[in-house]
Design a protein around this motif. Structure first.
Motif, mmCIF file in Angstrom:
data_model
loop_
_atom_site.group_PDB
_atom_site.id
_atom_site.type_symbol
_atom_site.label_atom_id
_atom_site.label_comp_id
_atom_site.label_asym_id
_atom_site.label_seq_id
_atom_site.Cartn_x
_atom_site.Cartn_y
_atom_site.Cartn_z
ATOM 1 N N ALA A 123 0.844 -1.195 0.000
ATOM 2 C CA ALA A 123 0.000 0.000 0.000
ATOM 3 C C ALA A 123 0.879 1.244 0.000
ATOM 4 C CB ALA A 123 -0.915 -0.005 1.215
ATOM 5 N N ALA A 124 0.296 2.347 -0.441
ATOM 6 C CA ALA A 124 0.997 3.630 -0.423
ATOM 7 C C ALA A 124 0.539 4.428 0.796
ATOM 8 C CB ALA A 124 0.700 4.406 -1.695
ATOM 9 N N PRO A 125 1.414 5.243 1.340
ATOM 10 C CA PRO A 125 0.985 6.082 2.464
ATOM 11 C C PRO A 125 0.044 7.179 2.001
ATOM 12 C CG PRO A 125 3.203 6.667 1.782
ATOM 13 C CD PRO A 125 2.819 5.465 0.977
ATOM 14 N N GLY A 126 -0.748 7.704 2.907
ATOM 15 C CA GLY A 126 -1.659 8.793 2.578
ATOM 16 C C GLY A 126 -3.043 8.304 2.209
ATOM 17 N N ASN A 127 -3.957 9.257 2.077
ATOM 18 C CA ASN A 127 -5.358 8.926 1.795
ATOM 19 C C ASN A 127 -5.661 8.779 0.314
ATOM 20 O OD1 ASN A 127 -6.030 9.076 4.559
ATOM 21 N ND2 ASN A 127 -6.250 11.303 4.447
ATOM 22 N N ASN A 128 -4.759 9.256 -0.538
ATOM 23 C CA ASN A 128 -5.055 9.229 -1.969
ATOM 24 C C ASN A 128 -4.072 8.376 -2.774
ATOM 25 O OD1 ASN A 128 -2.873 10.922 -1.638
ATOM 26 N ND2 ASN A 128 -3.465 12.321 -3.277
ATOM 27 N N GLY A 129 -3.313 7.518 -2.078
ATOM 28 C CA GLY A 129 -2.341 6.668 -2.762
ATOM 29 C C GLY A 129 -2.992 5.420 -3.337
ATOM 30 N N ILE A 130 -2.255 4.734 -4.216
ATOM 31 C CA ILE A 130 -2.727 3.461 -4.783
ATOM 32 C C ILE A 130 -1.687 2.394 -4.489
ATOM 33 C CG2 ILE A 130 -4.152 4.465 -6.593
ATOM 34 C CD1 ILE A 130 -1.865 4.086 -8.527
ATOM 35 N N ALA A 131 -2.171 1.173 -4.292
ATOM 36 C CA ALA A 131 -1.271 0.070 -3.961
ATOM 37 C C ALA A 131 -0.430 -0.312 -5.171
ATOM 38 C CB ALA A 131 -2.073 -1.132 -3.466
ATOM 39 N N GLY A 132 0.743 -0.858 -4.915
ATOM 40 C CA GLY A 132 1.591 -1.390 -5.978
ATOM 41 C C GLY A 132 1.016 -2.686 -6.521
ATOM 42 N N ASP A 133 1.760 -3.352 -7.372
ATOM 43 C CA ASP A 133 1.290 -4.569 -8.028
ATOM 44 C C ASP A 133 2.049 -5.797 -7.531
ATOM 45 O OD1 ASP A 133 -0.391 -2.980 -9.669
ATOM 46 O OD2 ASP A 133 1.309 -2.562 -10.985
ATOM 47 N N LEU A 134 1.422 -6.938 -7.690
ATOM 48 C CA LEU A 134 2.056 -8.216 -7.377
ATOM 49 C C LEU A 134 2.539 -8.819 -8.689
ATOM 50 C CD1 LEU A 134 2.726 -10.559 -5.424
ATOM 51 C CD2 LEU A 134 0.423 -11.443 -5.867
ATOM 52 N N LEU A 135 3.820 -9.067 -8.798
ATOM 53 C CA LEU A 135 4.417 -9.645 -10.000
ATOM 54 C C LEU A 135 4.666 -11.130 -9.752
ATOM 55 C CD1 LEU A 135 6.960 -6.775 -10.752
ATOM 56 C CD2 LEU A 135 4.609 -7.022 -11.561
ATOM 57 N N VAL A 136 3.985 -11.977 -10.505
ATOM 58 C CA VAL A 136 4.066 -13.429 -10.332
ATOM 59 C C VAL A 136 5.006 -13.985 -11.399
ATOM 60 C CG1 VAL A 136 2.772 -15.587 -10.242
ATOM 61 C CG2 VAL A 136 1.718 -13.464 -9.433
ATOM 62 N N VAL A 137 6.147 -14.514 -10.954
ATOM 63 C CA VAL A 137 7.151 -15.051 -11.870
ATOM 64 C C VAL A 137 6.962 -16.567 -11.984
ATOM 65 C CG1 VAL A 137 9.615 -15.248 -12.374
ATOM 66 C CG2 VAL A 137 8.742 -13.235 -11.173
ATOM 67 N N ILE A 138 6.840 -17.055 -13.221
ATOM 68 C CA ILE A 138 6.583 -18.472 -13.468
ATOM 69 C C ILE A 138 7.875 -19.284 -13.424
ATOM 70 C CG2 ILE A 138 5.662 -20.157 -15.109
ATOM 71 C CD1 ILE A 138 3.573 -18.271 -13.873
ATOM 72 N N GLN A 139 7.842 -20.382 -12.698
ATOM 73 C CA GLN A 139 8.959 -21.336 -12.681
ATOM 74 C C GLN A 139 8.427 -22.713 -13.062
ATOM 75 O OE1 GLN A 139 11.540 -21.272 -9.223
ATOM 76 N NE2 GLN A 139 12.041 -23.439 -9.461
ATOM 77 N N GLU A 140 8.937 -23.263 -14.131
ATOM 78 C CA GLU A 140 8.456 -24.543 -14.650
ATOM 79 C C GLU A 140 9.231 -25.703 -14.048
ATOM 80 O OE1 GLU A 140 8.686 -26.749 -18.953
ATOM 81 O OE2 GLU A 140 7.890 -24.714 -18.945
ATOM 82 N N ASP A 141 8.528 -26.609 -13.377
ATOM 83 C CA ASP A 141 9.162 -27.801 -12.820
ATOM 84 C C ASP A 141 9.452 -28.809 -13.924
ATOM 85 O OD1 ASP A 141 9.375 -27.001 -10.244
ATOM 86 O OD2 ASP A 141 7.722 -28.204 -9.461
ATOM 87 N N GLU A 142 10.578 -29.492 -13.811
ATOM 88 C CA GLU A 142 10.966 -30.475 -14.824
ATOM 89 C C GLU A 142 10.090 -31.721 -14.712
ATOM 90 O OE1 GLU A 142 14.981 -32.872 -16.322
ATOM 91 O OE2 GLU A 142 15.125 -31.211 -14.889
ATOM 92 N N HIS A 143 9.613 -32.212 -15.854
ATOM 93 C CA HIS A 143 8.791 -33.420 -15.896
ATOM 94 C C HIS A 143 9.706 -34.637 -16.009
ATOM 95 C CE1 HIS A 143 5.776 -36.332 -17.320
ATOM 96 N NE2 HIS A 143 4.863 -35.502 -16.813
ATOM 97 N N PRO A 144 9.361 -35.748 -15.352
ATOM 98 C CA PRO A 144 10.253 -36.923 -15.380
ATOM 99 C C PRO A 144 10.417 -37.571 -16.757
ATOM 100 C CG PRO A 144 8.175 -37.437 -14.270
ATOM 101 C CD PRO A 144 8.204 -35.962 -14.454
ATOM 102 N N THR A 145 9.409 -37.491 -17.637
ATOM 103 C CA THR A 145 9.501 -38.185 -18.930
ATOM 104 C C THR A 145 9.265 -37.287 -20.137
ATOM 105 O OG1 THR A 145 7.151 -38.820 -18.870
ATOM 106 C CG2 THR A 145 8.744 -40.362 -17.892
ATOM 107 N N LEU A 146 8.763 -36.071 -19.933
ATOM 108 C CA LEU A 146 8.453 -35.188 -21.045
ATOM 109 C C LEU A 146 9.372 -33.968 -21.033
ATOM 110 C CD1 LEU A 146 4.545 -35.233 -20.827
ATOM 111 C CD2 LEU A 146 5.975 -36.566 -22.376
ATOM 112 N N LYS A 147 9.839 -33.594 -22.216
ATOM 113 C CA LYS A 147 10.664 -32.406 -22.371
ATOM 114 C C LYS A 147 9.927 -31.406 -23.253
ATOM 115 C CE LYS A 147 14.065 -34.276 -20.106
ATOM 116 N NZ LYS A 147 14.382 -33.812 -18.732
ATOM 117 N N ARG A 148 9.932 -30.157 -22.826
ATOM 118 C CA ARG A 148 9.187 -29.125 -23.555
ATOM 119 C C ARG A 148 10.090 -28.375 -24.529
ATOM 120 N NH1 ARG A 148 5.841 -23.997 -20.917
ATOM 121 N NH2 ARG A 148 4.934 -23.250 -22.882
#
Length: 375
Positions: A238-263
């Motif tokens: 959140a931002a301080p003050g009465n007229n501020g806006i909250a920041g954003d949540l950045l979701v970074v994708i991490q791909e787990d390795e599959h035991p038999t399939l390769k992408r």
């Protein structure tokens, strides 16, 4: 249906980067909120122009848009005019306005009146990494993430900053040989918010904020790739003050390795090993896919290196181009040790005409198979 970006800016597809920037600046100055206070139609046009410029000024996005139109960005976590507020626009493209407006092109207070009002401060962004299985990536998934973010502490109150009188800016007038010059910079006392702490609880920090844990539901579209970043608006600090806006949540994708399939992009690869008898006589094998196990038939006399293509068994395209394929690579396993009886049999068959290599037109070379795989 969304309007054509070229039509919004009044240019054609042959326009270069300079022409695109010039057209956007012209529209942005015309519909700028400081020039059109409380005009919602002008505000909408201002946002449309920013959306069009955000895509057409990026060479990669422009190529995708020229090929696929607005479908190129559906569900891709990319630009969305509805998700970009005025502060986002000015933080990205404010330099385009030069000194045409107050604050050297900054925005003078969206939501609290235009032209000289308080500046809206934005809280800091948060970044979180989420691990996904190949199955989740292939089908899309909703994840509930626990996020520790700063919020305004209950009981915190703010008052108008005495240094800048609530404007968020300090104006300085300097006498030069060219005359008197006026410059404006963010207020150092309130950080540009126009407000300072009046009262705050003992456990709050200097900005009146405290940590709070929140569960955030994030819809992750099918086809995301490792390292891709998705933005959830307003779920950062959140931002301080009465007229501020909250920041954003950045979701970074991490791909787990599959035991038999390769992408590989939207395609998947599976190495299938079969015994020499199975290769000669034929068999069926059960293999993994991202939608469950399937059984495939191995024809008698299959050659090592043959590629079986299972269409539509790959990953859904993030840009809605369809689904990739699953490529099964057949490898005939040759035993390294033999019993005496087995050795005698193969020694007897060594010169048999049925065991002599006789490739025909359907037996492709390694390079032809590689070419087919990538096409």
């Amino acid at each position: 249906m969304k309007e054509d970006y070229y039509k919004i800016l009044g240019i054609d597809k042959s326009a270069d980067a300079t022409a695109i920037k010039r057209a956007y600046r012209k529209m942005a100055l015309k519909y700028h909120p400081d020039k059109n206070p409380d005009d919602h139609e002008a505000e909408a046009m201002f946002k449309k122009a920013a959306e069009a410029y955000e895509v057409l000024s990026n060479p990669n996005k422009k190529v995708r848009y020229d090929q696929y139109g607005h479908a190129a960005f559906d569900g891709a976590g990319g630009f969305s005019g509805g998700g970009m507020n005025m502060d986002d626009i000015f933080s990205q493209f404010g330099d385009i306005f030069g000194g045409a407006f107050s604050g050297g092109g900054g925005f003078s207070g969206f939501g609290g009146g235009f032209g000289g009002g308080q500046r809206r401060t934005k809280g800091g962004n948060l970044r979180i990494r989420v691990k996904l299985t190949l199955e989740e990536i292939a089908n899309g998934v909703e994840k509930k993430l626990k996020v520790k973010r700063k919020i305004q502490a209950p009981g915190t109150t703010y008052k108008t900053c005495g240094t800048c009188n609530g404007t968020g800016q300090i104006t300085r007038i300097t006498n030069t040989i060219l005359g008197r010059m006026q410059t404006a910079s963010p207020c150092t006392t309130c950080g540009g918010s126009g407000q300072t702490i009046d009262k705050k609880p003992a456990d709050a920090d200097a900005l009146g904020l405290v940590f709070s844990e929140e569960t955030v539901a994030v819809k992750i579209p099918a086809g995301v790739v490792d390292g891709m970043q998705l933005k959830v608006n307003g779920k950062g600090n959140a931002a301080p003050g009465n007229n501020g806006i909250a920041g954003d949540l950045l979701v970074v994708i991490q791909e787990d390795e599959h035991p038999t399939l390769k992408r590989e992009g939207d395609n998947l690869h599976h190495d299938l090993y079969v015994s020499l008898p199975d290769a000669i006589l034929g068999t069926s094998k059960e293999i993994d896919t991202v939608s469950g196990k399937v059984r495939i038939k191995i024809e008698p006399g299959v050659q090592s290196g043959k590629i079986l293509r299972l269409r539509g068994k790959g990953i859904s395209s993030i840009n809605s181009y369809g689904k990739g394929d699953l490529l099964v690579h057949v490898n005939v396993w040759t035993p390294k040790t033999l019993s005496k009886k087995q050795r005698e049999f193969f020694e007897e068959m060594q010169n048999d005409e049925h065991f002599q290599p006789k490739p025909d037109n359907t037996d492709k070379s390694f390079f032809e198979k590689v070419k087919d795989m990538f096409s």
